[in-house]
Structures are given as structure tokens and as C-alpha cells.
Motif scaffolding. Structure first.
Motif, mmCIF file in Angstrom:
data_model
loop_
_atom_site.group_PDB
_atom_site.id
_atom_site.type_symbol
_atom_site.label_atom_id
_atom_site.label_comp_id
_atom_site.label_asym_id
_atom_site.label_seq_id
_atom_site.Cartn_x
_atom_site.Cartn_y
_atom_site.Cartn_z
ATOM 1 N N VAL A 1 11.114 11.956 12.860
ATOM 2 C CA VAL A 1 12.516 12.466 12.552
ATOM 3 C C VAL A 1 12.716 13.283 11.456
ATOM 4 O O VAL A 1 12.311 12.599 10.036
ATOM 5 N N TRP B 1 16.350 10.443 22.033
ATOM 6 C CA TRP B 1 15.033 10.344 21.843
ATOM 7 C C TRP B 1 14.474 8.974 21.856
ATOM 8 O O TRP B 1 13.105 8.812 21.675
ATOM 9 N N LEU C 1 21.533 11.747 17.220
ATOM 10 C CA LEU C 1 20.471 11.462 17.744
ATOM 11 C C LEU C 1 20.543 10.805 18.988
ATOM 12 O O LEU C 1 19.784 10.837 19.942
#
Length: 259
Positions: free
Chosen positions: A52, A101, A96
Motif C-alpha cells: 500500500v 484489496w 481502500l
């Protein structure tokens, strides 16, 4: 002297933006408060997987900052920085989540641990041990601890996560916000937040002492997981496990209360 000048300039920018919608004033406010975005992004990045990119978090956080500036009411009895940090975190987490993810297997494992914790707490009337959790899940203790690390490394398992409570403006608030004073919305919202605050405080009070200490050091003293490990004389991985256990316990308790 310089601090006073800056405060006066900020007050003037706020007045110009809120009274006339001055776009130049808004841009200057974004620049003035942009260090908040870097602070929040850096703090969140330290608890997320290495892939990330912090630069991406900053870009997501800027959206939250702009939203905070647009929606902030000057008459609120709350510092803008406090209000903005919540919105910045929320914008980052929203983005996010939208990217999806986090592997489904990890999310499923987290839910399984939450359910097992809730079941054991009902039966035992206390927080279950690692050994009891492992037995309930039908796995070895080392596999249970490995699962906690996997969850910690793959998800936003934190009190900063948005919770399913709306404030008077229609925003969501974070679980952590319920431990602080979010300002004064309408009376109904105050009652809702007071009730949730009491539930969260009770849930934290029932945490095992070591987990309670990790929560206090991380969220109130702003220590990193590594720094907490140094204080307690254990590895950062162990602190990560304790932190994840604490959050999953809190989430299972509050979810169970809503059933």
C-alpha cells in the motif's frame, strides 16, 4: 508572534470562505491543513501491508480534508483539526474498501474469530484465552496466532474503522470517535452517541489487561506498535496480535449487542 499571525490569517480565510464561498480562501485552507493528511496517512501506512503506497493514501486523504473544510461549521464547539482527522481517516478507509484489496479468506477468518469470541464469552462470562479460542476454532494455538498476524497485516483492523452510526450531518463516525467528544449535533444524535460510547467503554473495560493497555498506548498515547513492544518488552508481532485480538473482541461484542 508568528503563531498569532498564522491564527489570525486562518481565521480570516475561514471567514472569507464560509461567508462568500471564496475559492482562493478554500485553496489556502487546504494547503494550511495539508500536514494533517500527511500525519494521518503516515500513521495508517505503518499498520498496512507494504504494497500500500503512502502517496496513494495521501491522495485519498486530501479528498477527506476538502470534504471536512466544506462541511465544517465554525460555530461548532470542536477544533477543526479533530473534526478533519476523522474525515481524512474515513476517506482513506472508504477508498481502500472500494478497491476491495483485502482477500476474502482473510475477511472470512476475521468474522470466524469474532463469532468464536462471542460464543465463548457467552459461555465463559469472560474473555477467552488463546488456547480456548484455538480449541473452539479447531486449530492449534500457533495457527490461531498466525491468523491474527495475517488479519493484522491484511486489513484495517483498527478502532479507526468506520462504524455503523450516523451523526446529525449524515456522516458516519468511527468507533474511536465514540470515545471522544464529536461536538454537539442534534439531541437524538447525542443520545445515540452517548449510548454507543457507554457500550464501547464497557467493552474496553472487559478486555484482558494486556490488550486494554495496548489500546490505551496506541489510541491515546499515539505510540506505534513497535514502540509499545519496546515498552512492554515483547516483539512488534506480539503487539500486533494483541491489538488485533482487542479490536476483534470489541467488534464481536458490539455486533452481538445489536442482535
Amino acid at each position: 508572534m508568528e503563531t498569532n499571525v498564522k491564527a489570525i490569517e486562518l481565521k480570516d480565510m475561514w471567514r472569507r470562505y464560509k461567508s462568500s464561498g471564496d475559492e482562493r480562501a478554500r485553496e489556502r485552507l487546504v494547503v494550511a491543513y495539508s500536514p494533517l493528511v500527511k500525519y494521518v496517512s503516515g500513521r495508517m501506512a505503518s499498520g498496512l501491508p507494504a504494497h500500500v503506497d503512502e502517496a496513494d493514501l495521501i491522495s485519498y486523504g486530501l479528498v477527506g480534508l476538502i470534504n471536512a473544510i466544506e462541511r465544517f461549521e465554525l460555530e461548532r464547539e470542536i477544533k477543526f483539526e479533530t473534526y478533519a482527522i476523522t474525515r481524512i481517516k474515513g476517506a482513506i478507509i472508504d477508498e481502500l474498501r472500494s478497491l476491495d484489496w483485502v482477500p476474502r479468506s482473510v475477511r472470512a477468518k476475521a468474522r470466524e474469530i469474532e463469532r468464536a469470541n462471542a460464543k465463548l464469552e457467552h459461555r465463559l462470562q469472560r474473555a477467552p484465552t488463546d488456547e480456548e479460542m484455538a480449541a473452539e476454532l479447531g486449530i492449534e494455538v500457533q495457527d490461531f496466532l498466525a491468523s491474527l498476524l495475517q488479519i493484522s497485516n491484511s486489513t484495517i483492523a483498527a478502532l479507526d474503522e468506520l462504524w455503523t452510526v450516523g451523526d446529525a450531518s449524515g456522516d458516519q463516525v468511527s468507533l474511536l470517535d465514540t470515545l471522544q467528544d464529536p461536538g454537539a449535533p442534534d439531541p437524538a444524535a447525542v443520545m445515540d452517541q452517548t449510548e454507543l460510547k457507554d457500550r464501547v467503554a464497557d467493552a474496553i473495560a472487559r478486555l484482558p489487561e494486556r490488550e486494554k493497555l495496548v489500546v490505551a498506548l496506541y489510541y491515546y498515547e499515539n505510540l506505534t506498535l513497535r514502540e509499545i513492544g519496546e515498552v512492554l518488552g515483547v516483539t512488534e508481532s506480539r503487539i500486533s496480535q494483541l491489538h488485533t485480538k482487542a479490536v476483534l473482541r470489541l467488534r464481536s461484542r458490539l455486533t452481538d449487542d445489536d442482535r
